[in-house]
Design an enzyme around this catalytic site. Structure first.
Site, PDB file in Angstrom:
ATOM      1  N   ARG A   1      12.119  -9.898   3.818  1.00 51.77           N
ATOM      2  CA  ARG A   1      12.576  -8.515   3.682  1.00 51.77           C
ATOM      3  C   ARG A   1      13.845  -8.284   4.512  1.00 51.77           C
ATOM      4  O   ARG A   1      13.920  -8.669   5.673  1.00 51.77           O
ATOM      5  CB  ARG A   1      11.458  -7.560   4.136  1.00 51.77           C
ATOM      6  CG  ARG A   1      11.650  -6.144   3.680  1.00 51.77           C
ATOM      7  CD  ARG A   1      10.333  -5.406   3.559  1.00 51.77           C
ATOM      8  NE  ARG A   1       9.517  -5.409   4.777  1.00 51.77           N
ATOM      9  CZ  ARG A   1       8.311  -4.859   4.831  1.00 51.77           C
ATOM     10  NH1 ARG A   1       7.782  -4.288   3.771  1.00 51.77           N
ATOM     11  NH2 ARG A   1       7.618  -4.900   5.959  1.00 51.77           N
TER      12      ARG A   1
ATOM     13  N   ARG B   1       0.007  -9.770  13.350  1.00 53.70           N
ATOM     14  CA  ARG B   1      -0.386  -8.585  12.569  1.00 53.70           C
ATOM     15  C   ARG B   1      -1.408  -8.958  11.493  1.00 53.70           C
ATOM     16  O   ARG B   1      -2.378  -8.232  11.264  1.00 53.70           O
ATOM     17  CB  ARG B   1       0.833  -7.949  11.895  1.00 53.70           C
ATOM     18  CG  ARG B   1       1.727  -7.148  12.830  1.00 53.70           C
ATOM     19  CD  ARG B   1       2.981  -6.676  12.118  1.00 53.70           C
ATOM     20  NE  ARG B   1       2.706  -5.690  11.090  1.00 53.70           N
ATOM     21  CZ  ARG B   1       3.507  -5.447  10.059  1.00 53.70           C
ATOM     22  NH1 ARG B   1       4.628  -6.142   9.896  1.00 53.70           N
ATOM     23  NH2 ARG B   1       3.198  -4.528   9.185  1.00 53.70           N
TER      24      ARG B   1
ATOM     25  N   ARG C   1     -10.271   2.829   9.581  1.00 52.84           N
ATOM     26  CA  ARG C   1      -9.775   1.574  10.170  1.00 52.84           C
ATOM     27  C   ARG C   1     -10.905   0.649  10.600  1.00 52.84           C
ATOM     28  O   ARG C   1     -10.679  -0.529  10.855  1.00 52.84           O
ATOM     29  CB  ARG C   1      -8.913   1.877  11.402  1.00 52.84           C
ATOM     30  CG  ARG C   1      -7.481   2.200  11.073  1.00 52.84           C
ATOM     31  CD  ARG C   1      -6.590   2.094  12.285  1.00 52.84           C
ATOM     32  NE  ARG C   1      -5.281   2.675  12.045  1.00 52.84           N
ATOM     33  CZ  ARG C   1      -4.295   2.075  11.403  1.00 52.84           C
ATOM     34  NH1 ARG C   1      -4.480   0.861  10.926  1.00 52.84           N
ATOM     35  NH2 ARG C   1      -3.138   2.670  11.218  1.00 52.84           N
TER      36      ARG C   1
ATOM     37  N   LYS D   1       0.825  -1.219   0.000  1.00 55.44           N
ATOM     38  CA  LYS D   1       0.000   0.000   0.000  1.00 55.44           C
ATOM     39  C   LYS D   1       0.859   1.269   0.000  1.00 55.44           C
ATOM     40  O   LYS D   1       0.554   2.231  -0.695  1.00 55.44           O
ATOM     41  CB  LYS D   1      -0.925   0.019   1.233  1.00 55.44           C
ATOM     42  CG  LYS D   1      -1.932  -1.098   1.275  1.00 55.44           C
ATOM     43  CD  LYS D   1      -2.922  -0.942   2.407  1.00 55.44           C
ATOM     44  CE  LYS D   1      -2.294  -0.996   3.780  1.00 55.44           C
ATOM     45  NZ  LYS D   1      -1.698  -2.305   4.107  1.00 55.44           N
TER      46      LYS D   1
ATOM     47  N   ARG E   1      14.132  -6.345  10.099  1.00 56.24           N
ATOM     48  CA  ARG E   1      13.416  -5.489  11.057  1.00 56.24           C
ATOM     49  C   ARG E   1      12.615  -6.358  12.023  1.00 56.24           C
ATOM     50  O   ARG E   1      12.149  -7.436  11.658  1.00 56.24           O
ATOM     51  CB  ARG E   1      12.444  -4.556  10.322  1.00 56.24           C
ATOM     52  CG  ARG E   1      13.094  -3.526   9.438  1.00 56.24           C
ATOM     53  CD  ARG E   1      12.089  -2.522   8.936  1.00 56.24           C
ATOM     54  NE  ARG E   1      10.786  -3.148   8.642  1.00 56.24           N
ATOM     55  CZ  ARG E   1       9.720  -2.469   8.221  1.00 56.24           C
ATOM     56  NH1 ARG E   1       9.784  -1.175   8.055  1.00 56.24           N
ATOM     57  NH2 ARG E   1       8.586  -3.090   7.961  1.00 56.24           N
TER      58      ARG E   1
END
Length: 233
Positions: free
Chosen positions: A143, A187, A97, A22, A176
């Site tokens: 990542r 998440r 949200r 996004k 990360r």
């Protein structure tokens, strides 16, 4: 001024799970059409830093360790959308949200009192980036970033030339905290529980447009541009 940067785009809502891309797509829309990104996180920080009435109220709530209420967030969004740079359109980031916030946004955009700040009454263009769950896991857990230059890699899709080392400066790449599997799975579960009802709200109103987020990034961008341009053709 190009045709794109003079076009009335209207409100754009990008939905999709963490790792769907996004942020990247929002930046491309901003650059192509010359419209701002309205981020609720940025609005909250700005209002607190500037000591506005809304910022002071939010600071008091956060100092108690509580979440900022829908009412405060919605009022910050309302004020931001009346600014002149939003007149041709804007991308909403982190909003709505919840289904309740989506309903509030529809009511706001349908409010005759709000018509002075924009040329036409326009419902949001709601684009949902659909990405396969396993693909999301590969994107997020693969990542890696360079702590020196900030360059991002993915060990599955865009690996560095030398394993775990940055192509630019040879620094050892890092993962990360947010990209660890034990952080990612909660998440994604939270997205399904909290944000999926927003997509369902727009689905019920017939305004949800699904875009295939599993294809290469440039192809996703092309799909989004077509949606925006066909919408106002």
């Amino acid at each position: 001024m190009t045709q794109e940067t003079s076009r009335d785009v209207g409100p754009v809502v990008l939905l999709g799970p963490p790792g769907a891309g996004k942020g990247t797509q929002a930046k491309r829309i901003m650059e192509r059409y010359g419209i701002p990104q309205v981020s609720t996180g940025d609005l909250l920080r700005e209002n607190v830093a500037q000591g506005t009435d809304l910022g002071l109220a939010a600071k008091t709530v956060m100092a108690r360790g509580e979440l900022v209420s829908d009412d405060l967030v919605c009022n910050m969004v309302r004020q931001r959308l009346t600014q002149s740079d939003c007149k041709r359109g804007y991308i909403l980031d982190g909003f709505p949200r919840t289904a309740a916030q989506a309903g509030w946004l529809d009511a706001l955009l349908d409010d005759k009192l709000f018509d002075n700040s924009r040329p036409t009454r326009a419902w949001p263009i709601v684009i949902c980036l659909d990405v396969d769950y396993n693909q999301l896991l590969l994107r997020l857990t693969g990542r890696r970033s360079c702590p020196t230059c900030g360059r991002i890699y993915n060990v599955h899709f865009q690996p560095p030339r030398t394993d775990e080392l940055c192509d630019v400066d040879g620094t050892k790449l890092v993962t990360r905290n947010d990209d660890r599997l034990e952080v990612i799975q909660p998440r994604l579960t939270a997205y399904q529980a909290q944000t999926r009802p927003v997509a369902d709200y727009y689905q019920r109103t017939g305004r949800l447009i699904a875009v295939n987020g599993d294809v290469p990034m440039d192809d996703v961008t092309g799909q989004i541009y077509r949606v925006l341009e066909e919408h106002h053709a």
